[in-house]
Design a protein around this motif. Structure first.
Motif, PDB file in Angstrom:
ATOM      1  N   CYS A  51       9.759  79.741  65.721  1.00  0.00           N
ATOM      2  CA  CYS A  51       9.359  78.910  66.863  1.00  0.00           C
ATOM      3  C   CYS A  51      10.521  78.878  67.857  1.00  0.00           C
ATOM      4  N   CYS A 124       3.428  84.313  64.601  1.00  0.00           N
ATOM      5  CA  CYS A 124       3.889  82.974  64.992  1.00  0.00           C
ATOM      6  C   CYS A 124       4.217  82.916  66.476  1.00  0.00           C
ATOM      7  N   TRP A 125       4.950  83.908  66.974  1.00  0.00           N
ATOM      8  CA  TRP A 125       5.277  83.916  68.399  1.00  0.00           C
ATOM      9  C   TRP A 125       4.011  83.904  69.245  1.00  0.00           C
ATOM     10  N   VAL A 128       2.601  80.299  69.054  1.00  0.00           N
ATOM     11  CA  VAL A 128       3.497  79.319  69.667  1.00  0.00           C
ATOM     12  C   VAL A 128       3.554  79.508  71.179  1.00  0.00           C
ATOM     13  N   ARG A 132       2.271  77.116  74.161  1.00  0.00           N
ATOM     14  CA  ARG A 132       3.292  76.599  75.060  1.00  0.00           C
ATOM     15  C   ARG A 132       3.010  76.973  76.520  1.00  0.00           C
TER      16      ARG A 132
END
Length: 166
Positions: A51, A124-125, A128, A132
């Motif tokens: 993260c 995950c990127w 996230v 975001r």
């Protein structure tokens, strides 16, 4: 090379399988390993990988850890202002470099496990960064050069979401 990375073919890690055998309990999970081996410290530190902090600059999104105004400005000059290419270059992370002090070719075969880590990080990127920056299309790229020169790498770039298509 793939966009929208998915870590779908998970294999238990060699060191974990060996640990589970030493404990003589095939029901132990990777979560058990983290608990038994005091892994909380490592997981807390790994949160920075999974993260990452980001900064916005000149219309782009950059990994805070790799960002400097001067470097990004130089890339804007060198790449003719192509923001997506600039993001991809600045945000390029080679896992061999991240783990440069870790033996990757010993009995644990950690170097062979890095492609799985790259896919997990990429997934995950993707999640996230998409959460975001909901007004941007996030492209995460995970690759592992066939010649082995850089090992598993990750990067990302962004583009505005086109209404009706995003």
């Amino acid at each position: 090379m793939t966009s929208r990375p998915a870590w779908s073919e998970r294999e238990l890690l060699a060191f974990f399988r060996r640990w589970r055998t030493e404990w003589k309990d095939e029901k132990l999970s990777p979560g058990d390993y983290l608990d038994y081996e005091g892994g909380l410290r490592f997981v807390l530190a790994a949160a920075w990988l999974f993260c990452p902090e980001t900064v916005e600059y000149r219309g782009g999104v950059f990994l805070k850890e790799r960002f400097s105004h001067g470097t990004v400005d130089d890339w804007f000059t060198n790449l003719g202002g192509d923001r997506q290419r600039i993001e991809a270059v600045v945000n390029h992370v080679e896992l061999w470099t991240v783990f440069g002090s870790t033996p990757l070719t010993d009995d644990d075969r950690l170097g062979e496990e890095l492609p799985q880590l790259a896919l997990a990080l990429g997934e995950c990127w993707q999640g996230v960064l998409s959460a975001r920056y909901p007004d941007r299309e996030i492209t995460v790229t995970v690759s592992d050069e066939e010649d082995g020169s850089y090992g598993p790498t990750l990067t990302f770039s962004t583009s505005p979401v086109v209404p009706g298509l995003g």
